[in-house]
Design an enzyme around this catalytic site. Structure first.
Site, mmCIF file in Angstrom:
data_model
loop_
_atom_site.group_PDB
_atom_site.id
_atom_site.type_symbol
_atom_site.label_atom_id
_atom_site.label_comp_id
_atom_site.label_asym_id
_atom_site.label_seq_id
_atom_site.Cartn_x
_atom_site.Cartn_y
_atom_site.Cartn_z
ATOM 1 N N CYS A 63 31.371 26.986 27.364
ATOM 2 C CA CYS A 63 30.402 27.535 28.235
ATOM 3 C C CYS A 63 30.190 26.914 28.910
ATOM 4 C CB CYS A 63 29.119 28.350 27.401
ATOM 5 S SG CYS A 63 28.391 27.506 26.134
ATOM 6 N N ARG A 79 31.178 34.085 35.845
ATOM 7 C CA ARG A 79 30.769 32.582 36.317
ATOM 8 C C ARG A 79 31.864 32.377 36.075
ATOM 9 N NH1 ARG A 79 26.287 30.184 33.112
ATOM 10 N NH2 ARG A 79 26.893 27.971 34.450
#
Length: 299
Positions: free
Chosen positions: A241, A183
């Site tokens: 995150c 990601r």
């Protein structure tokens, strides 16, 4: 951040509970895109543990695609009043010892740990290794709902450092990305509108904080891990995150290593929804940057 103890082992927790020590247990089972953790909680949880709904008690629910999501990300922090109401509903009194756990090695429980520490509570621990470690230690499980009496805790959020999007854009220190490495690199993006990472951030997947059995690495190993990423005691460090949930796992690991770190609560879900914010892909050119795959349930 000061340096109270972050973890408690399953054996130590079991011993203290058997001795009759008052400990508030919080079951924070949750996963990104997964089924609600409440059903699993009802099937088996630590005796006396209260279920904590991450989506509604550790965050403010926002409709996908809404202006509220664009402003604050997918899991914005609740107000001080809302969070205190939840903490009292969990039965927390001033001065209590609190242990949070989940079934994902602290990935979601760390959010409760960070929020309670930020709210001024000192004796808050993560169950090291989570539910799996408890089972390995032979700990019993109960079924059904636990509804404690109302607590009287007074929370004062603001004890821990945070940054916002403007700070992240010009962060003069080490900015760590706690998501899975794929990601971070922009190879996949399951939930947010753009793939990649905040320019200048270094990949530090939460999986790198853990030993093979799902417990945290020891302090010396964590210090070596973060030093390789440029994060050392005395340096400015911040973590983000996807939506501010699993970044708390890195903050906890950094605390174990003796490193203070700020949290970016809005994280990439907020950043990527602002078209004025640039997004980078690939790996940043820092020697030793982590590229190992992370845990798929990151936020």
């Amino acid at each position: 951040m000061d340096s109270p103890q972050v973890l408690i082992s399953a054996d130590e927790l079991r011993r203290q509970l058997e001795e009759g020590r008052r400990i508030v247990l919080l079951d924070v089972r949750w996963s990104l895109g997964g089924p609600p953790g409440h059903e699993a909680y009802l099937e088996g949880h630590l005796p006396g543990a209260v279920f904590v709904d991450l989506e509604t008690e550790l965050a403010v629910p926002v409709p996908p695609g809404s202006a509220e999501e664009a402003r604050g990300g997918r899991h914005p922090l609740p107000s001080a009043e809302e969070f205190q109401e939840s903490a009292r509903r969990w039965g927390i009194d001033d001065g209590d010892t609190i242990v949070a756990y989940d079934d994902s090695f602290g990935q979601s429980a760390a959010r409760a740990w960070w929020m309670l520490r930020d709210a001024g509570l000192r004796d808050v621990r993560l169950l090291d290794g989570g539910l799996a470690a408890w089972r390995r230690a032979g700990g019993p499980l109960d079924r059904g709902e636990v509804e404690p009496r109302l607590g009287n805790v007074r929370l004062r959020p603001g004890s821990l450092a945070t940054i916002d999007a403007d700070d992240a854009a010009d962060f003069r220190g080490v900015l760590l990305d706690a998501r899975a490495a794929e990601r971070y690199r922009g190879e996949v993006e399951p939930v947010d509108p753009r793939a990649g990472h905040i320019p200048g951030a270094i990949s530090a997947p939460t999986s790198g904080n853990l030993a093979d059995d799902g417990t945290f690495l020891g302090a010396p190993e964590l210090r070596r891990r973060f030093a390789a990423l440029g994060a050392e005691p005395g340096h400015r460090v911040a973590v983000y995150c996807g939506s501010g949930v699993t970044a708390a796992h890195d903050v906890a690991a950094l605390a174990i290593a003796g490193i203070d770190a700020a949290l970016y609560p809005g994280s990439f879900s907020q950043w990527s929804r602002d078209p004025s914010r640039p997004v980078a892909t690939g790996d940043e050119a820092r020697p030793g940057a982590a590229t190992a795959d992370g845990i798929a349930s990151d936020s």
